[in-house]
Design an enzyme around this catalytic site. Sequence first.
Site, mmCIF file in Angstrom:
data_model
loop_
_atom_site.group_PDB
_atom_site.id
_atom_site.type_symbol
_atom_site.label_atom_id
_atom_site.label_comp_id
_atom_site.label_asym_id
_atom_site.label_seq_id
_atom_site.Cartn_x
_atom_site.Cartn_y
_atom_site.Cartn_z
ATOM 1 N N HIS A 130 97.292 21.715 71.180
ATOM 2 C CA HIS A 130 96.275 20.913 71.880
ATOM 3 C C HIS A 130 96.205 19.467 71.359
ATOM 4 C CE1 HIS A 130 92.034 19.922 73.032
ATOM 5 N NE2 HIS A 130 92.421 20.551 74.118
ATOM 6 N N GLU A 174 98.338 27.269 67.898
ATOM 7 C CA GLU A 174 97.284 27.997 68.607
ATOM 8 C C GLU A 174 97.715 29.462 68.607
ATOM 9 O OE1 GLU A 174 96.519 26.272 72.520
ATOM 10 O OE2 GLU A 174 96.849 24.273 71.717
ATOM 11 N N ASP A 203 94.504 27.956 65.638
ATOM 12 C CA ASP A 203 93.429 27.627 66.580
ATOM 13 C C ASP A 203 93.279 28.812 67.548
ATOM 14 O OD1 ASP A 203 92.111 26.774 68.918
ATOM 15 O OD2 ASP A 203 92.807 24.702 68.720
HETATM 16 C C1 LIG Z 1 93.417 25.079 71.957
HETATM 17 C C2 LIG Z 1 92.204 24.209 72.023
HETATM 18 N N1 LIG Z 1 91.671 23.720 70.894
HETATM 19 C C3 LIG Z 1 90.591 22.920 70.917
HETATM 20 C C4 LIG Z 1 89.977 22.576 72.097
HETATM 21 C C5 LIG Z 1 88.775 21.680 72.097
HETATM 22 O O1 LIG Z 1 87.623 22.438 72.190
HETATM 23 P P1 LIG Z 1 86.255 21.789 72.744
HETATM 24 O O2 LIG Z 1 86.313 21.861 74.216
HETATM 25 O O3 LIG Z 1 85.200 22.640 72.129
HETATM 26 O O4 LIG Z 1 86.219 20.383 72.242
HETATM 27 C C6 LIG Z 1 90.482 23.069 73.292
HETATM 28 C C7 LIG Z 1 89.806 22.701 74.563
HETATM 29 O O5 LIG Z 1 90.262 22.835 75.653
HETATM 30 C C8 LIG Z 1 91.632 23.893 73.274
HETATM 31 O O6 LIG Z 1 92.177 24.349 74.412
#
Ligand SMILES: Cc1ncc(COP(=O)(O)O)c(C=O)c1O
Length: 391
Positions: A130, A174, A203
């Site tokens: 991300h 992720e 993540d």
């Molecule tokens: C893999 C991943 N990490 C982090 C985030 C960010 O999260 P937030 O929407 O709470 O800022 C997202 C959001 O789409 C995501 O897909």
Amino acid sequence: MERIDEFLEERKENNLLRVLKPAYSRGDGSIYVNGKKYIDFSSNDYLGLSTHPKLKKVSSEALQEFGTSSCASRLLSGDSELCHSLEERIAKFKGKEAALIFNSGYQANVGIISALCEKRDVIFSDKLNHASIIDGMILSGARFFRFQHGNFCHLESLLKKHRHNFRNSLIITESIFSMDGDRAPLKEFVELKESYNCKIMVDEAHATGIFGQKGGGVIEEENLTSQIDIIMGTFGKALGSFGAYVASSLQLKKYLINTSRSFIYSTALPPAVIAASLASLDLIEKEPYRRKTLLEMADYFRRELKRYGFMVKGSSQIVPLMVKDSQKALTISQELQSKGYWVLAIRPPTVASGEARLRFSLMYNHTKNTLERLINDICKTSCIRYARKCS
Ligand SMILES: Cc1ncc(COP(=O)(O)O)c(C=O)c1O
């Protein structure tokens, strides 16, 4: 400024200018845009918890009791017992010693990575990670290498070549990828992190609440909790609330409280949001049928699309149907919208060039009947033969 005009002009010419589309309301698997009701295939509220009566109730009670804001950052006077309860709950849920709340997933990734790594360090990051992970790496000043998506052989070759030139090393991935809906080979990554003396951060934004016996995520399902050093996740997706967290050692939590700038310099989440997150953790525990039904529907949808000759990716509640050509993906999504499905075309720069797709984000509130109808309607769209050619 000239640059702005040029940018807007170019995006418009290529049909890539993004615009905001206010939803009048959404929930229970539907979304209302411009006065029209659609079946919602674009939401991250995978379990349909954002409109659950229990979350609404505890949230309004907290609002009445504590007001609308936490009024300060946590290190000043914005800390609350609710924050501590949520952190204890998350630490237990994720099987880690401690947890720390961040205001969003974006802020968590940027704040954790930039606090942990610096110039003498190296980061190995999956190519499809991300944007918040990429921004955290850039901000950290560390050297970073991006390995081919999910490819542990490529990761190993990069580790062999570069690991020894740096002090600390962090592998980041992720667990379920947001645009491909597929799963990282976590076991292999863990073996590599041990062989090459690295730390690993995962993540679980799209896995928490969905995978694992207790809904803890892919790490729980694969029994890897003790080997993953840093687990990050969000409250704004399957948990139907807002915000994010890191689950880790107590030592890392103390370090982040003192160094992570996105944690330190931002007003704490409102009490009503924290109360909703706590309630949603209860529901994840008590209502496992939500995730079971969702994953069964996703399996069915993916299987059927494949049977009709389409190329679909992944193995989760996120089902990308590959079209490759951006314009055709846009046309198909517009045709599906005209038939009452809110499904979005994902195009470059969000995905690589030639990788345009329709991203179906399934929800517990959808039914098998809806999916059957949707597949039928997908087959009737004018450009769909291009999606078939992808396979
Ligand atoms: C893999 C991943 N990490 C982090 C985030 C960010 O999260 P937030 O929407 O709470 O800022 C997202 C959001 O789409 C995501 O897909």
